[in-house]
Scaffold this active site. Structure first.
Site, PDB file in Angstrom:
ATOM      1  N   ARG A  97       0.850  -1.191   0.000  1.00 57.10           N
ATOM      2  CA  ARG A  97       0.000   0.000   0.000  1.00 57.10           C
ATOM      3  C   ARG A  97       0.888   1.243   0.000  1.00 57.10           C
ATOM      4  O   ARG A  97       1.914   1.281   0.693  1.00 57.10           O
ATOM      5  CB  ARG A  97      -0.904   0.028   1.244  1.00 57.10           C
ATOM      6  CG  ARG A  97      -1.948  -1.082   1.279  1.00 57.10           C
ATOM      7  CD  ARG A  97      -3.062  -0.823   0.266  1.00 57.10           C
ATOM      8  NE  ARG A  97      -4.120  -1.807   0.339  1.00 57.10           N
ATOM      9  CZ  ARG A  97      -4.175  -2.919  -0.400  1.00 57.10           C
ATOM     10  NH1 ARG A  97      -3.193  -3.192  -1.237  1.00 57.10           N
ATOM     11  NH2 ARG A  97      -5.197  -3.752  -0.301  1.00 57.10           N
ATOM     12  N   HIS A 141       1.192  -0.230 -10.384  1.00 58.05           N
ATOM     13  CA  HIS A 141       0.236  -1.050  -9.630  1.00 58.05           C
ATOM     14  C   HIS A 141      -0.106  -2.329 -10.393  1.00 58.05           C
ATOM     15  O   HIS A 141      -1.275  -2.649 -10.650  1.00 58.05           O
ATOM     16  CB  HIS A 141      -1.029  -0.258  -9.334  1.00 58.05           C
ATOM     17  CG  HIS A 141      -1.760  -0.763  -8.115  1.00 58.05           C
ATOM     18  ND1 HIS A 141      -2.425   0.052  -7.244  1.00 58.05           N
ATOM     19  CD2 HIS A 141      -1.913  -2.026  -7.624  1.00 58.05           C
ATOM     20  CE1 HIS A 141      -2.970  -0.671  -6.276  1.00 58.05           C
ATOM     21  NE2 HIS A 141      -2.665  -1.948  -6.491  1.00 58.05           N
TER      22      HIS A 141
END
Length: 310
Positions: A225, A273
């Site tokens: 994250r 990502h």
């Protein structure tokens, strides 16, 4: 009465998931209806992604559970209108994808592959890397993804230390927990992999103080994250040479703005990502399994601890 399952995610996901969920629930001989719209008081289960825009669960008076399509639940775990069980996505497809990405980048650092891929200067420098058994790797976060990555690295003979907020026991991995455990885990880590959840307790887990605990020349890998890292502190540690390199797949703002200093930094690798994603085929199996368990009166799998936030 049929079991009503509301699919609440991006519209383009519906034609992908609808046949998979229909097949999985039909195989259980379950009387069900699956749709993107129901009267709220008729819904038994919500298959959920935060991108759907559903924020108020209070009208769903017959709701039995919310089943997340995402592994991360930080966008919903604190929702005060959600009072029924919340299950996060633990998908073996996502797990395998994450493990492959992590192992690939750990090996890239361990073997010094960037040196030979990015620099061809005509200088013959036969400098072989150490064996994996001589390399210390630390995995921060020992949930399903962290445990899988740590286990795979240990199987390659890396000296793996794992850290979590609570005590864990994983064969082949030195498991530490708590504040003292974190200091010990970082103090010898040549490569650090971040797979912690995003909660108030984990924000800026790598900051100026914790980065200073790492040996000079350590490398950072973050597929977990974005908020786990204090960006300014990491950039300062990179500029000083204390941290040799960082490979970052997740960020506080995504897409990462073009003007962000990570893009231009010589010692940062940005990936967009892509470390892993939920695979519809395997994710649908997890969702169907939980609906069937709910209808059989069995405990739901992968329930979120609302106090911890994951």
């Amino acid at each position: 009465m049929p079991v009503n399952v509301l699919f609440s995610a991006r519209p383009e996901q519906w034609p992908v998931y609808e046949p998979l969920l229909t097949k999985g629930l039909s195989q259980a001989d379950l009387d069900f209806r699956l749709a993107t719209e129901f009267e709220p008081d008729q819904v038994d289960y919500v298959v959920y992604a935060p991108t759907s825009g559903l924020l108020d669960f209070s009208p769903y008076t017959q709701l039995k559970a919310v089943l997340s399509l995402w592994a991360g639940v930080e966008k919903i775990a604190g929702n005060e209108t959600l009072t029924v069980p919340l299950a996060r996505m633990v998908d073996h497809g996502l797990m395998h994808g994450m493990t492959e990405w992590v192992v690939g980048h750990v090996l890239r650092y361990h073997l010094g592959m960037d040196r030979y891929i990015t620099v061809q200067d005509g200088v013959w420098t036969p400098d072989a890397p150490p064996l994996a058994s001589e390399r210390n790797v630390c995995v921060l976060g020992l949930g399903a993804l962290g445990e899988a990555a740590a286990t795979a690295l240990a199987a390659l003979n890396f000296k793996v230390t794992g850290w979590s907020r609570t005590a864990k026991d994983i064969p082949g991995v030195t498991c530490l927990h708590g504040t003292d455990g974190l200091r010990a885990a970082l103090s010898s880590a040549e490569i650090v992999v971040l797979l912690l959840p995003d909660t108030p307790a984990t924000e800026n887990a790598l900051n100026a103080d914790t980065l200073a605990l790492l040996p000079k020349g350590a490398r950072i890998i973050n597929p977990g994250r974005g908020p786990l890292i204090d960006d300014d502190a990491l950039l300062a540690a990179l500029d000083s040479g204390h941290i040799a390199h960082a490979t970052l797949d997740v960020f506080r703002v995504e897409p990462l703005p073009p003007e962000h200093p990570y893009w231009a930094h010589a010692n940062v690798t940005v990936t967009p990502h892509i470390a892993s994603e939920t695979r519809p085929t395997t994710a649908a199996q997890v969702i169907c399994q939980n609906i069937i368990r709910g209808e059989e009166g069995k405990p739901f799998l992968h329930l979120v601890d609302r106090n911890l936030g994951y």
